[in-house]
Design an enzyme around this catalytic site. Structure first.
Site, PDB file in Angstrom:
ATOM      1  N   LYS A  13       0.779  -1.173   0.004  1.00  0.00           N
ATOM      2  CA  LYS A  13      -0.039   0.132   0.088  1.00  0.00           C
ATOM      3  C   LYS A  13       0.906   1.336   0.001  1.00  0.00           C
ATOM      4  O   LYS A  13       0.429   2.265  -0.632  1.00  0.00           O
ATOM      5  CB  LYS A  13      -0.985   0.125   1.349  1.00  0.00           C
ATOM      6  CG  LYS A  13      -1.798  -1.031   1.334  1.00  0.00           C
ATOM      7  CD  LYS A  13      -2.834  -0.926   2.698  1.00  0.00           C
ATOM      8  CE  LYS A  13      -2.215  -0.788   3.824  1.00  0.00           C
ATOM      9  NZ  LYS A  13      -1.210  -2.156   4.270  1.00  0.00           N
ATOM     10  N   ARG A  88      -8.703   1.032  10.141  1.00  0.00           N
ATOM     11  CA  ARG A  88      -8.077  -0.388  10.563  1.00  0.00           C
ATOM     12  C   ARG A  88      -9.222  -1.083  11.230  1.00  0.00           C
ATOM     13  O   ARG A  88      -8.994  -2.281  11.255  1.00  0.00           O
ATOM     14  CB  ARG A  88      -6.877  -0.355  10.976  1.00  0.00           C
ATOM     15  CG  ARG A  88      -5.780  -0.606  10.178  1.00  0.00           C
ATOM     16  CD  ARG A  88      -4.515  -0.575  11.228  1.00  0.00           C
ATOM     17  NE  ARG A  88      -3.475  -1.328  10.769  1.00  0.00           N
ATOM     18  CZ  ARG A  88      -2.372  -0.509  10.201  1.00  0.00           C
ATOM     19  NH1 ARG A  88      -2.581   0.477   9.774  1.00  0.00           N
ATOM     20  NH2 ARG A  88      -1.335  -1.322   9.842  1.00  0.00           N
ATOM     21  N   ARG A 127      11.755  -5.617   3.664  1.00  0.00           N
ATOM     22  CA  ARG A 127      11.373  -4.245   3.660  1.00  0.00           C
ATOM     23  C   ARG A 127      12.381  -3.635   4.369  1.00  0.00           C
ATOM     24  O   ARG A 127      12.655  -3.622   5.512  1.00  0.00           O
ATOM     25  CB  ARG A 127      10.004  -3.885   4.120  1.00  0.00           C
ATOM     26  CG  ARG A 127       9.688  -2.582   4.045  1.00  0.00           C
ATOM     27  CD  ARG A 127       8.254  -2.284   4.217  1.00  0.00           C
ATOM     28  NE  ARG A 127       7.543  -2.609   5.552  1.00  0.00           N
ATOM     29  CZ  ARG A 127       6.455  -2.586   5.468  1.00  0.00           C
ATOM     30  NH1 ARG A 127       5.440  -1.970   4.601  1.00  0.00           N
ATOM     31  NH2 ARG A 127       5.704  -2.782   6.919  1.00  0.00           N
ATOM     32  N   ARG A 160      12.146  -2.278  10.176  1.00  0.00           N
ATOM     33  CA  ARG A 160      10.957  -1.837  11.321  1.00  0.00           C
ATOM     34  C   ARG A 160      10.898  -2.991  12.187  1.00  0.00           C
ATOM     35  O   ARG A 160      10.996  -3.952  11.856  1.00  0.00           O
ATOM     36  CB  ARG A 160       9.663  -1.680  10.807  1.00  0.00           C
ATOM     37  CG  ARG A 160       9.613  -0.391   9.950  1.00  0.00           C
ATOM     38  CD  ARG A 160       8.287  -0.340   9.079  1.00  0.00           C
ATOM     39  NE  ARG A 160       7.183  -0.759   9.807  1.00  0.00           N
ATOM     40  CZ  ARG A 160       5.925  -0.524   9.375  1.00  0.00           C
ATOM     41  NH1 ARG A 160       5.605  -0.163   8.038  1.00  0.00           N
ATOM     42  NH2 ARG A 160       4.780  -1.193   9.965  1.00  0.00           N
ATOM     43  N   ARG A 171       0.714  -9.338  13.516  1.00  0.00           N
ATOM     44  CA  ARG A 171      -0.293  -8.262  12.731  1.00  0.00           C
ATOM     45  C   ARG A 171      -1.214  -8.827  11.835  1.00  0.00           C
ATOM     46  O   ARG A 171      -2.082  -8.183  11.705  1.00  0.00           O
ATOM     47  CB  ARG A 171       1.072  -7.386  11.986  1.00  0.00           C
ATOM     48  CG  ARG A 171       1.554  -6.583  12.916  1.00  0.00           C
ATOM     49  CD  ARG A 171       3.046  -6.024  12.208  1.00  0.00           C
ATOM     50  NE  ARG A 171       2.656  -5.145  11.271  1.00  0.00           N
ATOM     51  CZ  ARG A 171       3.521  -4.633  10.268  1.00  0.00           C
ATOM     52  NH1 ARG A 171       4.728  -5.211  10.115  1.00  0.00           N
ATOM     53  NH2 ARG A 171       3.249  -4.057   9.528  1.00  0.00           N
TER      54      ARG A 171
HETATM   55  P1  AMP Z   1       1.642   0.486   9.383  1.00  0.00           P
HETATM   56  O1  AMP Z   1       2.871   1.253   9.154  1.00  0.00           O
HETATM   57  O2  AMP Z   1       0.450   1.003   8.467  1.00  0.00           O
HETATM   58  O3  AMP Z   1       1.957  -1.090   9.210  1.00  0.00           O
HETATM   59  O4  AMP Z   1       1.398   0.571  10.887  1.00  0.00           O
HETATM   60  C1  AMP Z   1       2.344   0.207  11.859  1.00  0.00           C
HETATM   61  C2  AMP Z   1       1.747   0.089  13.353  1.00  0.00           C
HETATM   62  O5  AMP Z   1       0.963   1.487  13.398  1.00  0.00           O
HETATM   63  C3  AMP Z   1       0.437  -0.797  13.464  1.00  0.00           C
HETATM   64  O6  AMP Z   1       0.731  -2.254  13.526  1.00  0.00           O
HETATM   65  C4  AMP Z   1      -0.429  -0.401  14.551  1.00  0.00           C
HETATM   66  O7  AMP Z   1       0.318  -0.453  15.779  1.00  0.00           O
HETATM   67  C5  AMP Z   1      -0.356   0.979  14.291  1.00  0.00           C
HETATM   68  N1  AMP Z   1      -1.330   1.593  13.419  1.00  0.00           N
HETATM   69  C6  AMP Z   1      -1.188   2.171  12.346  1.00  0.00           C
HETATM   70  N2  AMP Z   1      -2.305   2.723  11.807  1.00  0.00           N
HETATM   71  C7  AMP Z   1      -3.128   2.007  12.610  1.00  0.00           C
HETATM   72  C8  AMP Z   1      -4.891   2.285  12.842  1.00  0.00           C
HETATM   73  N3  AMP Z   1      -5.320   2.870  11.597  1.00  0.00           N
HETATM   74  N4  AMP Z   1      -5.115   2.017  13.849  1.00  0.00           N
HETATM   75  C9  AMP Z   1      -4.594   1.313  14.842  1.00  0.00           C
HETATM   76  N5  AMP Z   1      -3.243   1.327  14.696  1.00  0.00           N
HETATM   77  C10 AMP Z   1      -2.794   1.609  13.776  1.00  0.00           C
END
Ligand code: AMP
Length: 221
Positions: A13, A88, A127, A160, A171
């Site tokens: 994404k 989410r 990544r 990360r 996740r």
């Molecule tokens: P991402 O970079 O989108 O994979 O997000 C990394 C982490 O940030 C996730 O595993 C969650 O811990 C937190 N996170 C990001 N976006 C959200 C969201 N919309 N709702 C809840 N937690 C989020």
């Protein structure tokens, strides 16, 4: 123009969001990036959310909604924005609906990137992300010219914490339980387009762009 990119971690994404941002010149709102920055800067928010992000759990909806609400009211969001990693949960999607109605706007399209488990794990473990500018690399398909250095800004590339294998599994479990129901949610509203995320980024982006053309959404640029 409001676009949502939905899909499991590792569906690509973020990469698609960067391409779309170049073409449409509207900002990306990636809640994950905003949260990681807050953690890095050790802000009050950062201190509160660190334990969730680093262990791969979802951050509570109220923190996330506050972030989004503040961000979409900024000047650069007037012409629209791309959500990456938000919403989410159904609760976030309901709150977003209210917020957007309040601003007299609507969600134009949700792109759902469907990816197989094998591809997700491959992508996430290879990544690397630039600590400084957020550019995303993949050691197999899109490696940096110099190891551990960003081509764009020379910043340090990192893996990360939540891209390590045991956290990836958690996740994905959370994604299935909390986020996947959003596919149905947006399908019922007739604004969902499904894209096979196992394909190369060029193919994925072309499919998305063709769909936006079909919907007459590229002219509003
Ligand atoms: P991402 O970079 O989108 O994979 O997000 C990394 C982490 O940030 C996730 O595993 C969650 O811990 C937190 N996170 C990001 N976006 C959200 C969201 N919309 N709702 C809840 N937690 C989020």
């Amino acid at each position: 123009m409001i676009i949502i990119l939905l899909g499991p971690p590792g569906a690509g994404k973020g990469t698609i969001a960067q391409e779309l941002n170049k073409k449409m010149e509207i900002p990306i709102i990636a809640t994950g990036d905003i949260l990681r920055n807050a953690i890095k800067e050790e802000t009050d928010l950062g201190k509160k959310v660190k334990k969730y992000v680093n262990s791969g759990k979802l951050v509570p909806d109220n923190y996330v909604m506050k972030i989004v609400e503040n961000r979409i009211r900024k000047e650069d969001c007037q012409r629209g924005f791309i959500f990456d990693g938000f919403p989410r949960t159904i609760h976030q999607a309901d709150d977003l609906d209210l917020l957007i109605k309040h601003l007299n706007k609507n969600i134009n399209q949700v792109f759902y990137f469907e990816a197989s488990y094998k591809v997700i794990v491959e992508r996430l473990s290879a990544r690397r992300v630039c600590l400084q500018c957020g550019t995303i690399y993949n050691l197999n398909y899109n490696p940096p010219d110099i190891i551990d250095k960003c081509n764009q800004c020379g910043g340090e590339l990192i893996q990360r914490d939540d891209d390590k294998e045991e956290t990836i599994r958690r996740r994905l479990e959370i994604y299935h339980k909390e986020t996947l129901p959003l596919v149905d949610y947006y399908q019922k509203k007739n604004i969902l387009t499904k894209i096979d995320a196992d394909q190369d980024v060029e193919v994925r982006f072309k499919k998305l762009w063709d769909r936006l053309i079909e919907l007459g959404l590229t002219e509003s640029k």
